[in-house]
Design a protein around this motif. Sequence first.
Motif, PDB file in Angstrom:
ATOM      1  N   LEU A   1       0.426  -1.004   0.064  1.00 35.93           N
ATOM      2  CA  LEU A   1       0.044   0.126   0.026  1.00 35.93           C
ATOM      3  C   LEU A   1       0.792   1.327  -0.417  1.00 35.93           C
ATOM      4  O   LEU A   1       0.445   2.746  -0.539  1.00 35.93           O
ATOM      5  N   PHE A   2       2.104   1.403   0.440  1.00 33.08           N
ATOM      6  CA  PHE A   2       2.900   2.409   1.333  1.00 33.08           C
ATOM      7  C   PHE A   2       3.044   3.256  -1.152  1.00 33.08           C
ATOM      8  O   PHE A   2       3.135   4.099   0.312  1.00 33.08           O
ATOM      9  N   GLN A   3       3.882   2.736  -1.411  1.00 35.15           N
ATOM     10  CA  GLN A   3       3.687   3.940  -2.995  1.00 35.15           C
ATOM     11  C   GLN A   3       1.743   4.386  -3.574  1.00 35.15           C
ATOM     12  O   GLN A   3       2.468   4.784  -4.473  1.00 35.15           O
ATOM     13  N   HIS A   4       1.008   3.723  -2.517  1.00 34.94           N
ATOM     14  CA  HIS A   4      -0.245   4.431  -2.736  1.00 34.94           C
ATOM     15  C   HIS A   4      -0.721   5.620  -2.430  1.00 34.94           C
ATOM     16  O   HIS A   4      -1.992   6.319  -3.194  1.00 34.94           O
ATOM     17  N   PHE A   5       0.185   5.806  -0.772  1.00 38.83           N
ATOM     18  CA  PHE A   5      -0.763   6.788  -0.249  1.00 38.83           C
ATOM     19  C   PHE A   5      -0.320   8.179   0.003  1.00 38.83           C
ATOM     20  O   PHE A   5       0.646   8.317  -0.256  1.00 38.83           O
TER      21      PHE A   5
ATOM     22  N   ASP B   1      -1.638  13.237  -4.779  1.00 40.70           N
ATOM     23  CA  ASP B   1      -1.787  12.623  -5.981  1.00 40.70           C
ATOM     24  C   ASP B   1      -1.571  11.121  -6.098  1.00 40.70           C
ATOM     25  O   ASP B   1      -0.824  10.551  -7.125  1.00 40.70           O
ATOM     26  N   ARG B   2      -1.644  11.017  -5.446  1.00 37.94           N
ATOM     27  CA  ARG B   2      -1.647   9.166  -5.358  1.00 37.94           C
ATOM     28  C   ARG B   2      -3.487   8.501  -4.491  1.00 37.94           C
ATOM     29  O   ARG B   2      -4.308   8.787  -4.254  1.00 37.94           O
ATOM     30  N   PRO B   3      -3.880   6.983  -5.377  1.00 39.01           N
ATOM     31  CA  PRO B   3      -4.989   6.250  -4.862  1.00 39.01           C
ATOM     32  C   PRO B   3      -5.940   6.598  -3.892  1.00 39.01           C
ATOM     33  O   PRO B   3      -6.746   6.641  -3.483  1.00 39.01           O
ATOM     34  N   ILE B   4      -4.563   5.867  -2.504  1.00 35.74           N
ATOM     35  CA  ILE B   4      -4.952   5.796  -1.175  1.00 35.74           C
ATOM     36  C   ILE B   4      -4.920   7.401  -0.585  1.00 35.74           C
ATOM     37  O   ILE B   4      -4.128   8.011  -0.068  1.00 35.74           O
ATOM     38  N   ARG B   5      -5.505   8.433  -0.376  1.00 32.64           N
ATOM     39  CA  ARG B   5      -5.898   9.593   0.375  1.00 32.64           C
ATOM     40  C   ARG B   5      -6.307   9.937   1.184  1.00 32.64           C
ATOM     41  O   ARG B   5      -7.748   9.372   1.564  1.00 32.64           O
ATOM     42  N   LEU B   6      -5.745  10.350   1.920  1.00 35.69           N
ATOM     43  CA  LEU B   6      -6.397  10.469   4.189  1.00 35.69           C
ATOM     44  C   LEU B   6      -6.411  11.698   4.221  1.00 35.69           C
ATOM     45  O   LEU B   6      -5.473  12.771   3.846  1.00 35.69           O
ATOM     46  N   TYR B   7      -7.586  11.630   4.871  1.00 33.50           N
ATOM     47  CA  TYR B   7      -7.963  13.339   4.797  1.00 33.50           C
ATOM     48  C   TYR B   7      -8.408  13.014   6.725  1.00 33.50           C
ATOM     49  O   TYR B   7      -8.920  12.740   7.828  1.00 33.50           O
ATOM     50  N   LYS B   8      -7.147  13.991   7.522  1.00 38.71           N
ATOM     51  CA  LYS B   8      -7.864  13.773   8.971  1.00 38.71           C
ATOM     52  C   LYS B   8      -8.359  15.622   9.257  1.00 38.71           C
ATOM     53  O   LYS B   8      -7.826  16.248   9.506  1.00 38.71           O
ATOM     54  N   LEU B   9      -9.793  14.743   9.221  1.00 33.20           N
ATOM     55  CA  LEU B   9     -10.973  16.173   9.768  1.00 33.20           C
ATOM     56  C   LEU B   9     -11.214  16.799  10.648  1.00 33.20           C
ATOM     57  O   LEU B   9     -11.121  17.501  10.796  1.00 33.20           O
ATOM     58  N   HIS B  10      -9.967  15.548  11.878  1.00 30.39           N
ATOM     59  CA  HIS B  10      -9.967  16.355  13.566  1.00 30.39           C
ATOM     60  C   HIS B  10      -9.276  16.857  13.484  1.00 30.39           C
ATOM     61  O   HIS B  10      -8.980  16.984  14.823  1.00 30.39           O
ATOM     62  N   GLY B  11      -7.870  17.032  13.314  1.00 30.31           N
ATOM     63  CA  GLY B  11      -6.374  16.890  13.415  1.00 30.31           C
ATOM     64  C   GLY B  11      -6.178  15.275  13.694  1.00 30.31           C
ATOM     65  O   GLY B  11      -6.704  13.823  13.537  1.00 30.31           O
TER      66      GLY B  11
END
Length: 401
Positions: A197-201, A238-248
């Motif tokens: 996974l790491f290369q897609h994160f 710019d990668r397919p696994i995209r993380l958004y930490k909405l609360h920090g």
Amino acid sequence: MKHVSLIIGSGFSVPDGMKTVGQINETLTGLEEKDIYIHSDMTLILLNGQEKPEFPIHRGDERFFVQFIQWYISKSNGKFNYERFYDYVTSFKRFEKHKEEIEPFFEAFKRDVLKSTSPIDGIHSYISRFSDYFNKLISSLLQSKKYYEDVGLGNYPPYDDFAFFLKELVHDEFIIHAHSLNHDLLFEHIASKHSDLFQHFTDGFSDMGSPYYGIVHLQQSISKSYKVRLKRYIDSYDRPIRLYKLHGSVDTYIANIANPNVDLTRVKRDWGVGEIQKEIADDNGEFKYTEMYQSTHPDMLSGASSKALWYKQPYYKELQTYFTSNLENSELLIIIGYGFGDDGINHTIENHYLTKGKTMIIVDIAKPSSRLIDDYKSKLIQKSLGQVSIEDWIELKNNCS
């Protein structure tokens, strides 16, 4: 490209031993003065049975911390939720709400416990420090040093099948928008370290070209300090696994909160990092390091209604904009371990996904209480995350292919 959105709540991290909201509430309601120690650097430490120094440096603050929580519990008929309590404290700090309740408590505390008549011992200074200590304590309860380790996770029960699901989505050219409401680092640890996974994160942060540096102090056979380049938020997904930490997050700090050079850039403070500096060019074009001043607690949102105020601030407003757009573009929404307790999040789910007639999948050990589940197209997988099989995940993927 096809899009899938995830919403990750505290239930996602429970199988790995992270504390639930209920467990945090239980820890706070049972606190006694012997259980905490405030260090000289204003860090609040849970002693966990360790012996407390005989002469605490900040004894007044320790007493206030415990007694303020106990007082709030007593006036709430024994009911305690740390996020609602944080709202209560924040509304006093910002708008002086609940003044008629808090001021008599503080005056009695100042008179009977501090035995002070000094104007230095003021209610606003005590409440302000309390708020800082409280954030530090919540942060410490959600920390785990193993999430900072640089290890490749080829397998990581009970998350193996979930990791396989992410890999299959990437293989089938999905964009995965993971919206985390958690402050802990479990999801990014799996996604950024797993060998498949790491290369897609990406989480929007990068250390490439970063002018921010952290000071790491080593005390082994010799004492040594050195600088490490730190990741800062660059708004790049710019990668397919995209993380958004909405609360920090427990590892993220605002770069500089001090005037006149306030810098609201979010910077990740890695394990072992102390001071943060920034590389800048002076008027002569010469490079130098300048000191940065962060809050003593990480940039995390807490409090059921306090979060909504922060949603209007630039950094969090940007994340909320992504959240809205991602839901609108997604063929499928999967919600893992979220109890639908955030009105702002629920509003976005309803208005930018469910009203479009799309189906919401809920993975939870028990059915959350929410009208959104009953009023719209939804499917409940009533299992813990570790019980969801590869076959279950593949069926979800095939339904949106």
